[in-house]
Write a protein that holds these residues in place. Sequence first.
Motif, mmCIF file in Angstrom:
data_model
loop_
_atom_site.group_PDB
_atom_site.id
_atom_site.type_symbol
_atom_site.label_atom_id
_atom_site.label_comp_id
_atom_site.label_asym_id
_atom_site.label_seq_id
_atom_site.Cartn_x
_atom_site.Cartn_y
_atom_site.Cartn_z
ATOM 1 N N MET A 2 -9.679 -2.518 13.853
ATOM 2 C CA MET A 2 -11.096 -2.782 13.608
ATOM 3 C C MET A 2 -11.866 -2.854 14.948
ATOM 4 O O MET A 2 -11.486 -3.621 15.836
ATOM 5 N N PRO A 3 -12.931 -2.057 15.106
ATOM 6 C CA PRO A 3 -13.658 -2.113 16.374
ATOM 7 C C PRO A 3 -14.498 -3.389 16.507
ATOM 8 O O PRO A 3 -15.114 -3.844 15.540
ATOM 9 N N LEU A 4 -14.501 -3.941 17.724
ATOM 10 C CA LEU A 4 -15.166 -5.229 17.976
ATOM 11 C C LEU A 4 -16.000 -5.162 19.244
ATOM 12 O O LEU A 4 -15.593 -4.546 20.231
ATOM 13 N N ILE A 5 -17.171 -5.812 19.206
ATOM 14 C CA ILE A 5 -17.919 -6.111 20.436
ATOM 15 C C ILE A 5 -17.923 -7.631 20.542
ATOM 16 O O ILE A 5 -18.240 -8.314 19.557
ATOM 17 N N ILE A 6 -17.578 -8.165 21.696
ATOM 18 C CA ILE A 6 -17.614 -9.621 21.874
ATOM 19 C C ILE A 6 -18.724 -9.971 22.843
ATOM 20 O O ILE A 6 -18.762 -9.469 23.975
ATOM 21 N N ASP A 7 -19.648 -10.807 22.379
ATOM 22 C CA ASP A 7 -20.742 -11.274 23.219
ATOM 23 C C ASP A 7 -20.454 -12.732 23.581
ATOM 24 O O ASP A 7 -20.264 -13.560 22.685
ATOM 25 N N THR A 8 -20.439 -13.068 24.857
ATOM 26 C CA THR A 8 -19.813 -14.337 25.249
ATOM 27 C C THR A 8 -20.429 -14.940 26.512
ATOM 28 O O THR A 8 -21.110 -14.244 27.285
ATOM 29 N N ASP A 9 -20.171 -16.237 26.735
ATOM 30 C CA ASP A 9 -20.666 -16.945 27.928
ATOM 31 C C ASP A 9 -19.545 -17.797 28.550
ATOM 32 O O ASP A 9 -19.646 -19.015 28.609
ATOM 33 N N PRO A 10 -18.457 -17.173 29.028
ATOM 34 C CA PRO A 10 -17.284 -17.966 29.432
ATOM 35 C C PRO A 10 -17.553 -18.923 30.589
ATOM 36 O O PRO A 10 -18.082 -18.519 31.604
ATOM 37 N N GLY A 11 -17.208 -20.169 30.361
ATOM 38 C CA GLY A 11 -16.813 -20.906 29.159
ATOM 39 C C GLY A 11 -15.294 -20.957 28.921
ATOM 40 O O GLY A 11 -14.643 -19.933 28.848
ATOM 41 N N VAL A 12 -14.813 -22.231 28.814
ATOM 42 C CA VAL A 12 -13.396 -22.490 28.601
ATOM 43 C C VAL A 12 -12.937 -21.948 27.245
ATOM 44 O O VAL A 12 -11.989 -21.155 27.168
ATOM 45 N N ASP A 13 -13.604 -22.346 26.157
ATOM 46 C CA ASP A 13 -13.141 -21.878 24.838
ATOM 47 C C ASP A 13 -13.439 -20.392 24.651
ATOM 48 O O ASP A 13 -12.726 -19.689 23.950
#
Length: 310
Positions: A2-13
């Motif tokens: 399944m294709p995925l885009i991950i939008d994120t603000d790392p961040g520990v979790d």
Amino acid sequence: PMPLIIDTDPGVDDTFALILALLSPEVDVRAVTVTFGNVSREKTFANARRVLALAGRTDVPVAAGAVRPLVHAQGELAADWHGADGLGLRSAEFPEPGPADPRPALTLMADVLSASPEPVTIVSLGPMTNTALLLAGHPALIPRIARIVAMGGSLGTGNTRGAGEFNVYADPEAAQRVLTQPDVPVTLVPLDLTMQCLADGAWLDALAAGGPRCAALVGTVTLYREMFRERYGVDAAALHDTLAVLEAITPGTLRPKPFPVSVACTLGPARGMTEVDRRPDAPGPLVQVALDADVPAVLSETLRRLITLG
Ligand code: BDR
Ligand code: CA
């Protein structure tokens, strides 16, 4: 996969969540886009690229997105939880950041959606600014989105304001745009559930024993765990963002139920509150709200997958 885009603000979790997605054979992470959030966008962008380097996945394009919320200034960062560097003050123990994709995050998102023969799932792990801008700026691509799974919101107590959860409070206008988008299946993973899925000392020790990269991951949690103990009197760490990834990878794991959701965008004490309308006939586009899960199964499945990092 399944294709995925991950939008994120790392961040520990976020770091745990990114690794979880990158290690899961059910999905193909086509892009990581980065937003301001826990710390500045400059730092979250470098951190996302450090995490990809740790996972040995510098082939995945990482692009920089929003530096601030849509309308008002960001209320506050979460550096007290995630460390001034956003990685629990352990960024020096991570590899140097991998390559930066030269495209703006929105262009990368649009390119991935246009190029994919199948609709793409977007996983939102920070303020929803990039996703809101995508929906507003590329309406023709909306049918190319299979689903949006966002960690955010709370039906009860917030973690940043009385009722405000961090990601929603950080950009309420963006969250309102995403959570009221018709014609896109949206799943929201709120604090009500993530605060039940707690990694305790035994879980973290088991992960750290998995190998040096697992140990680096667990090292980022030390500060977060201290804050958690101070605030909630429990020796554990909430895995917030990893639950959204787990739900994206194995749909239905979090047993979501459909309700209309709206976000208080007024300036004042209610700002960033998510109202989940649980009346049976409530009007509006429905968001799948994840309030229930087999918590021990979620924790053991997350550990089983993360440990393969070695
Ligand atoms: C959310 O806020 C951030 O601090 C975490 O990374 C998570 O996305 C939890 O409220
Ligand atoms: Ca996050």
